[in-house]
Write a protein that holds these residues in place. Structure first.
Motif, PDB file in Angstrom:
ATOM      1  N   THR A 198       0.696  -1.158   0.105  1.00  0.00           N
ATOM      2  CA  THR A 198       0.040  -0.068   0.084  1.00  0.00           C
ATOM      3  C   THR A 198       0.740   1.030  -0.018  1.00  0.00           C
ATOM      4  O   THR A 198       2.152   1.148   0.462  1.00  0.00           O
ATOM      5  N   GLY A 199       0.519   2.221  -0.511  1.00  0.00           N
ATOM      6  CA  GLY A 199       1.223   3.687  -0.605  1.00  0.00           C
ATOM      7  C   GLY A 199       1.574   3.823  -2.067  1.00  0.00           C
ATOM      8  O   GLY A 199       1.697   5.214  -2.354  1.00  0.00           O
ATOM      9  N   GLY A 200       1.900   2.847  -2.981  1.00  0.00           N
ATOM     10  CA  GLY A 200       2.602   3.405  -4.214  1.00  0.00           C
ATOM     11  C   GLY A 200       3.685   3.847  -4.002  1.00  0.00           C
ATOM     12  O   GLY A 200       4.448   3.994  -2.814  1.00  0.00           O
ATOM     13  N   GLN A 201       4.026   5.026  -5.129  1.00  0.00           N
ATOM     14  CA  GLN A 201       5.195   5.748  -5.059  1.00  0.00           C
ATOM     15  C   GLN A 201       5.353   6.809  -3.664  1.00  0.00           C
ATOM     16  O   GLN A 201       6.170   6.881  -3.235  1.00  0.00           O
ATOM     17  N   ALA A 202       4.213   7.142  -3.457  1.00  0.00           N
ATOM     18  CA  ALA A 202       4.164   8.084  -2.424  1.00  0.00           C
ATOM     19  C   ALA A 202       4.479   7.367  -1.097  1.00  0.00           C
ATOM     20  O   ALA A 202       5.060   7.996  -0.042  1.00  0.00           O
ATOM     21  N   GLY A 203       4.490   6.305  -1.071  1.00  0.00           N
ATOM     22  CA  GLY A 203       4.648   5.191   0.193  1.00  0.00           C
ATOM     23  C   GLY A 203       6.071   5.329   0.409  1.00  0.00           C
ATOM     24  O   GLY A 203       6.284   4.768   1.475  1.00  0.00           O
ATOM     25  N   THR A 204       6.752   5.602  -0.473  1.00  0.00           N
ATOM     26  CA  THR A 204       8.268   5.480  -0.549  1.00  0.00           C
ATOM     27  C   THR A 204       8.958   6.850  -0.041  1.00  0.00           C
ATOM     28  O   THR A 204      10.312   6.993   0.135  1.00  0.00           O
ATOM     29  N   SER A 205       8.117   7.943   0.205  1.00  0.00           N
ATOM     30  CA  SER A 205       8.422   9.032   0.410  1.00  0.00           C
ATOM     31  C   SER A 205       8.734   9.354   1.842  1.00  0.00           C
ATOM     32  O   SER A 205       7.870   9.066   2.570  1.00  0.00           O
ATOM     33  N   SER A 206       9.959   9.554   2.313  1.00  0.00           N
ATOM     34  CA  SER A 206      10.228  10.037   3.855  1.00  0.00           C
ATOM     35  C   SER A 206       9.333  10.874   4.232  1.00  0.00           C
ATOM     36  O   SER A 206       9.141  11.175   5.644  1.00  0.00           O
ATOM     37  N   ARG A 207       8.979  11.917   3.646  1.00  0.00           N
ATOM     38  CA  ARG A 207       8.110  13.094   4.054  1.00  0.00           C
ATOM     39  C   ARG A 207       7.585  13.918   2.935  1.00  0.00           C
ATOM     40  O   ARG A 207       8.040  14.348   1.915  1.00  0.00           O
ATOM     41  N   ILE A 208       6.327  14.023   2.947  1.00  0.00           N
ATOM     42  CA  ILE A 208       5.318  14.832   2.050  1.00  0.00           C
ATOM     43  C   ILE A 208       5.179  16.056   2.711  1.00  0.00           C
ATOM     44  O   ILE A 208       4.408  15.958   3.866  1.00  0.00           O
ATOM     45  N   GLU A 209       5.527  17.139   2.468  1.00  0.00           N
ATOM     46  CA  GLU A 209       5.319  18.362   3.198  1.00  0.00           C
ATOM     47  C   GLU A 209       4.270  19.491   2.593  1.00  0.00           C
ATOM     48  O   GLU A 209       4.053  20.553   3.222  1.00  0.00           O
ATOM     49  N   ASN A 210       3.943  19.311   1.417  1.00  0.00           N
ATOM     50  CA  ASN A 210       2.785  20.088   0.866  1.00  0.00           C
ATOM     51  C   ASN A 210       1.332  19.401   0.515  1.00  0.00           C
ATOM     52  O   ASN A 210       0.850  20.009  -0.236  1.00  0.00           O
ATOM     53  N   TYR A 211       1.193  18.352   1.430  1.00  0.00           N
ATOM     54  CA  TYR A 211      -0.314  17.948   1.303  1.00  0.00           C
ATOM     55  C   TYR A 211      -1.054  18.361   2.388  1.00  0.00           C
ATOM     56  O   TYR A 211      -0.793  18.680   3.611  1.00  0.00           O
ATOM     57  N   LEU A 212      -2.299  18.912   1.931  1.00  0.00           N
ATOM     58  CA  LEU A 212      -3.078  19.618   2.522  1.00  0.00           C
ATOM     59  C   LEU A 212      -3.429  19.097   3.740  1.00  0.00           C
ATOM     60  O   LEU A 212      -3.980  17.892   4.089  1.00  0.00           O
ATOM     61  N   GLY A 213      -3.337  19.776   5.104  1.00  0.00           N
ATOM     62  CA  GLY A 213      -3.964  19.474   6.445  1.00  0.00           C
ATOM     63  C   GLY A 213      -2.840  18.714   7.057  1.00  0.00           C
ATOM     64  O   GLY A 213      -2.946  18.470   8.363  1.00  0.00           O
ATOM     65  N   PHE A 214      -1.472  18.732   6.757  1.00  0.00           N
ATOM     66  CA  PHE A 214      -0.280  18.310   7.234  1.00  0.00           C
ATOM     67  C   PHE A 214       0.779  19.315   7.115  1.00  0.00           C
ATOM     68  O   PHE A 214       2.098  19.210   6.595  1.00  0.00           O
ATOM     69  N   PRO A 215       0.691  20.535   8.132  1.00  0.00           N
ATOM     70  CA  PRO A 215       1.799  21.369   8.048  1.00  0.00           C
ATOM     71  C   PRO A 215       3.270  21.082   8.379  1.00  0.00           C
ATOM     72  O   PRO A 215       4.049  21.499   8.034  1.00  0.00           O
ATOM     73  N   ALA A 216       3.131  20.132   9.133  1.00  0.00           N
ATOM     74  CA  ALA A 216       4.457  19.450   9.632  1.00  0.00           C
ATOM     75  C   ALA A 216       5.028  18.338   8.774  1.00  0.00           C
ATOM     76  O   ALA A 216       5.981  17.871   8.888  1.00  0.00           O
ATOM     77  N   GLY A 217       3.980  17.996   7.750  1.00  0.00           N
ATOM     78  CA  GLY A 217       4.425  17.014   6.814  1.00  0.00           C
ATOM     79  C   GLY A 217       4.376  15.655   7.464  1.00  0.00           C
ATOM     80  O   GLY A 217       3.766  15.408   8.571  1.00  0.00           O
ATOM     81  N   ILE A 218       4.212  14.724   6.422  1.00  0.00           N
ATOM     82  CA  ILE A 218       3.746  13.382   6.950  1.00  0.00           C
ATOM     83  C   ILE A 218       4.475  12.328   5.868  1.00  0.00           C
ATOM     84  O   ILE A 218       4.629  12.758   4.805  1.00  0.00           O
ATOM     85  N   SER A 219       4.965  11.309   6.581  1.00  0.00           N
ATOM     86  CA  SER A 219       5.774  10.074   5.526  1.00  0.00           C
ATOM     87  C   SER A 219       4.647   9.640   4.535  1.00  0.00           C
ATOM     88  O   SER A 219       3.454   9.543   5.188  1.00  0.00           O
ATOM     89  N   GLY A 220       5.123   9.156   3.717  1.00  0.00           N
ATOM     90  CA  GLY A 220       4.031   8.332   2.892  1.00  0.00           C
ATOM     91  C   GLY A 220       3.685   7.068   3.179  1.00  0.00           C
ATOM     92  O   GLY A 220       2.317   6.901   3.191  1.00  0.00           O
ATOM     93  N   ALA A 221       4.546   6.428   4.014  1.00  0.00           N
ATOM     94  CA  ALA A 221       4.067   5.248   4.790  1.00  0.00           C
ATOM     95  C   ALA A 221       2.989   5.333   5.744  1.00  0.00           C
ATOM     96  O   ALA A 221       2.077   4.837   5.781  1.00  0.00           O
ATOM     97  N   GLU A 222       3.120   6.658   6.743  1.00  0.00           N
ATOM     98  CA  GLU A 222       2.103   6.710   7.485  1.00  0.00           C
ATOM     99  C   GLU A 222       0.815   7.245   6.681  1.00  0.00           C
ATOM    100  O   GLU A 222      -0.326   6.820   7.232  1.00  0.00           O
ATOM    101  N   LEU A 223       0.669   8.023   5.979  1.00  0.00           N
ATOM    102  CA  LEU A 223      -0.095   8.332   5.119  1.00  0.00           C
ATOM    103  C   LEU A 223      -1.004   7.080   4.616  1.00  0.00           C
ATOM    104  O   LEU A 223      -2.314   6.934   4.738  1.00  0.00           O
ATOM    105  N   ALA A 224      -0.369   6.296   4.136  1.00  0.00           N
ATOM    106  CA  ALA A 224      -0.887   5.069   3.563  1.00  0.00           C
ATOM    107  C   ALA A 224      -1.423   4.092   4.475  1.00  0.00           C
ATOM    108  O   ALA A 224      -2.624   3.745   4.551  1.00  0.00           O
ATOM    109  N   ASP A 225      -0.787   4.137   5.779  1.00  0.00           N
ATOM    110  CA  ASP A 225      -1.250   3.028   6.708  1.00  0.00           C
ATOM    111  C   ASP A 225      -2.525   3.610   7.344  1.00  0.00           C
ATOM    112  O   ASP A 225      -3.414   2.825   7.543  1.00  0.00           O
ATOM    113  N   ARG A 226      -2.697   5.063   7.662  1.00  0.00           N
ATOM    114  CA  ARG A 226      -3.922   5.753   8.030  1.00  0.00           C
ATOM    115  C   ARG A 226      -4.799   5.361   7.056  1.00  0.00           C
ATOM    116  O   ARG A 226      -6.139   5.237   7.550  1.00  0.00           O
TER     117      ARG A 226
END
Length: 560
Positions: free
Chosen positions: A265-293
Motif C-alpha cells: 500500500t502507498g504506491g510511489q508516495a509510500g516510499t517518500s520519507s516526508r510529504i510536506e505540501n499535502y493539505l492538512g499536514f503542515p508539519a509534513g507526513i511520511s508516505g508510509a504513515e499516510l498509507a497506513d492511516r
C-alpha cells in the motif's frame, strides 16, 4: 524476593506510543466490551494470532514478549493499568509479531473490534489517540524486535526482492547479511542450509527457502487465501493514494470493495520519507504513515485488502468485469478502478542490470539508507521525488550529488525542497550533467561516468550507490487491449477514450464500468492531492454505473 520475582518496570511512554486512558475513555470502552480476570502467566495474545480483541489493562501488568516459550524469549514492553495493548496489526488484520502475557494477577477489558470501530466513529478523539499510538508502536516494533528473519547476500536480487517487500509493507524484520554478519554462517549450518540456497526466510517454526512474494506475504499475514469468483461492487487495482481514496469512499458508501496491489500500500508516495505540501499536514507526513492511516480507514468501513497480489489480465463475462490474478484466481466485479500508477524509468546506460538491487535503486527509504552510511551517493532526477530523496539521504550519506540534465532546479521541483537542498552542506548539485557509465565489479558500484551536456567533457565521480528518479512509465502491461491507451501507454479517459460518447466522464475509460485514476491516467496531474481527489470522484461514477443493475444494497453479495 529473588530477581525473577521482582516486579518489572513499566515501559515509559515514547513519542506518544503508550498513553494512559482516562476514566471517561475506559468507561466508554467498557460499554462495548467485557472485563475479565487474568492469572499470572496467562497468555492474552499469542505470537502469530490474527483474530484478537482490543485489550486494556485495568489492573496488574502485562508483558510483551518476543519468542515466548523459546530459549531466546525476551521482554520487549511492560504495560500497567490504563494502558491498551497491541499495535497497528490489530487494525489491519495482521497476526501478532509478539506474545502478550499477564506478569501478575489482574483484570483486563476486552473490546471486540466491531465494537471498537463503532466507538471511534462516535468519539473520533479516542480513535485518533489509538491510531497515533498504534502507528508509533509499529515504528518502534520494527526497530525493537527481530521479527521475520531474512538471511541472504546483499548482492542477491532475491534477497533484495524479499527485503523490499518487507520494508514496503512495514513488516518488523531483520536482515542477516551473509557477507557482513559473523553469525550468518552458523545459523545456516544449524538449519542445514547451504549458502547457495539462500535467501531464506525464518519466522517462528517456519523456514522458507527463497520464497515467492506471495509465500512471504502469507506467513506475514499480508495476504489471505485467494477467493476465486468472488462477486464485488468494485475492485481497485493499485493501492497508492488514488486507489486508497477510492477504497475509503467506496467502502464507506456500502460498496463491496476489494483492493489489490502487486507490492504494497502507498504506491510511489509510500516510499517518500516526508510529504510536506499535502493539505492538512503542515508539519509534513511520511508516505508510509499516510498509507497506513488510509488502510485503517478503509478497513474500518469494510474494504478487503489483498497485498501483495498482482492483476495480470482484465477480462469480462456478460456485463461483469473479471480481474485475473497471479496464481490463477479471479475476481468478478461490476466495476474496476485502475489505479496502478507508474514506475520510474531506468537509466539508459550499459551494465545497469548488473548493479540493480545492489547499488542502483528506485526508492529512498530507511532500507536503502542502510547502504548509504558514510558513503558517497548520487541521485539522478530533477523532480520532487528526487528532491525528497536527496534531503533524506543527506542525513545518512557522507556526500550526496544531485544530477540533473538541465541547469534549473526550479523547472520541475517545488521551491520548499530547493530551499532545503541549498542549505545542506553535504549536497552538491551537478547541473547539465548526464550519467553515461556505471563503474564497478561484482555488483558493487564504485563510480559513475558522467558527461557535461553543454561541453561534452567526460569525467568520473565517486559513488557507491545510485538512485534514479527520471520520469515514469505507466503500469498498464496487464491491460493489453482491454482499454484504450495513449502513445506512451497511459490510460485514455473521457472523450479521448470514447469519441462516440462525448459526454463520457473524465475518469471513464473506453470500457463501460472501468475507470482510471491517478498517475496511470493520461493527462493526470502528478500530485498526491489530485490523485486522492480522482479516487474519491470515481466512486460517484461507480454509483451511476451500478444504477443500471439496481442499487448495490439490493444485489446479492458473497462478502469478502
Amino acid at each position: 524476593m529473588n530477581r525473577d520475582e521482582q516486579p518489572l518496570a513499566e515501559t515509559q511512554d515514547v513519542a506518544g506510543a503508550y498513553p494512559r486512558l482516562s476514566d471517561e475513555q475506559i468507561d466508554l470502552l467498557s460499554r462495548r466490551g467485557e472485563k475479565r480476570p487474568v492469572g499470572r502467566g496467562e497468555v492474552l495474545v499469542a505470537e502469530g494470532q490474527r483474530d484478537r480483541d482490543f485489550l486494556v489493562v485495568l489492573s496488574g501488568t502485562v508483558t510483551v514478549i518476543e519468542g515466548y516459550g523459546t530459549p531466546k524469549a525476551r521482554t520487549v514492553r511492560v504495560h500497567g493499568p490504563r494502558r491498551f495493548l497491541d499495535e497497528l496489526g490489530l487494525l489491519t488484520g495482521q497476526p501478532s509479531f509478539v506474545s502478550m502475557t499477564a506478569a501478575e494477577p489482574g483484570e483486563v477489558l476486552a473490546v471486540p473490534l466491531p465494537g471498537l470501530h463503532e466507538l471511534v466513529r462516535e468519539k473520533p478523539d479516542l480513535g485518533n489517540l489509538i491510531l497515533r499510538s498504534f502507528l508509533a508502536r509499529r515504528e518502534l516494533l520494527i526497530g525493537d524486535i527481530t521479527g521475520i528473519k531474512i538471511v541472504g547476500s546483499r548482492y542477491s536480487p532475491d534477497t533484495r526482492r524479499l527485503r523490499e517487500l518487507a520494508a514496503r509493507n512495514r513488516l518488523p524484520h531483520t536482515w542477516i547479511d551473509l557477507e557482513e554478519d559473523p553469525g550468518a554462517e552458523e545459523l545456516l549450518r544449524r538449519l542445514s542450509i547451504r549458502a547457495k540456497d539462500t535467501p531464506v526466510v525464518i519466522w517462528r517454526d517456519k523456514v522458507l527457502r527463497n520464497p515467492s512474494n506471495g509465500e512471504l506475504a502469507r506467513i506475514a499475514g499480508l495476504r489471505r487465501s485467494g477467493q476465486d469468483e468472488v462477486m464485488c461492487d468494485v475492485v481497485v487495482v493499485g493501492a497508492g493514494p488514488a486507489g486508497l481514496a477510492a477504497a475509503v469512499y467506496g467502502a464507506s458508501e456500502g460498496l463491496v470493495t476489494v483492493v489489490l496491489d502487486a507490492v504494497s500500500t502507498g504506491g510511489q508516495a509510500g516510499t517518500s520519507s516526508r510529504i510536506e505540501n499535502y493539505l492538512g499536514f503542515p508539519a509534513g507526513i511520511s508516505g508510509a504513515e499516510l498509507a497506513d492511516r488510509a488502510v485503517v480507514q478503509a478497513k474500518k468501513f469494510g474494504a478487503d485488502f489483498n497485498v501483495p497480489i498482482e492483476a495480470v489480465r482484465l477480462g469480462w463475462h456478460d456485463s461483469d468485469q473479471v480481474v485475473h490474478l497471479d496464481g490463477g484466481a479471479q475476481l468478478r466485479t461490476r466495476t474496476v478502478v485502475i489505479a496502478t500508477g507508474a514506475r520510474y524509468r531506468k537509466l539508459d546506460v550499459p551494465r545497469l542490470a548488473e548493479f540493480e538491487g545492489t547499488s542502483v535503486y528506485y526508492a529512498a527509504t530507511f532500507m536503502e539508507a542502510v547502504f548509504c552510511e558514510r558513503q558517497s551517493v548520487s541521485v539522478v532526477g530533477g523532480g520532487n521525488s528526487a528532491g525528497q530523496a536527496t534531503i533524506f539521504l543527506a542525513r545518512h550519506a557522507a556526500q550526496v550529488r544531485l544530477i540533473i540534465r538541465h541547469d534549473d532546479l526550479n523547472r520541475d521541483m517545488s521551491r520548499y525542497l530547493i530551499d532545503q537542498i541549498e542549505r545542506l552542506p553535504n549536497v552538491e548539485v551537478l547541473r547539465n550533467t548526464q550519467v553515461t557509465d556505471l563503474i564497478g565489479a561484482d555488483g558493487r558500484l564504485e563510480a559513475l561516468g558522467v558527461r557535461d551536456t553543454r561541453t561534452g567533457v567526460r569525467q568520473e565521480i565517486r559513488s557507491a550507490v545510485l538512485f534514479a528518479f527520471i520520469g515514469a512509465r505507466p503500469c498498464t502491461g496487464w491491460l493489453a487491449s482491454s482499454v484504450a491507451l495513449d502513445e506512451r501507454g497511459y490510460v485514455l479517459t473521457g472523450p479521448q477514450a470514447r469519441a462516440d460518447a462525448p459526454s463520457t466522464g473524465m475518469l471513464e475509460t473506453s470500457r463501460p464500468g472501468v475507470l482510471a485514476v491517478g498517475d496511470v491516467r493520461s493527462g493526470s496531474i502528478k500530485r498526491v492531492a489530485s490523485a486522492v481527489g480522482e479516487g474519491s470522484m470515481a466512486v460517484r461514477l461507480i454509483h451511476d454505473h451500478l444504477a443500471g443493475f439496481g442499487s448495490a444494497a439490493e444485489r446479492p453479495r458473497s462478502g469478502t
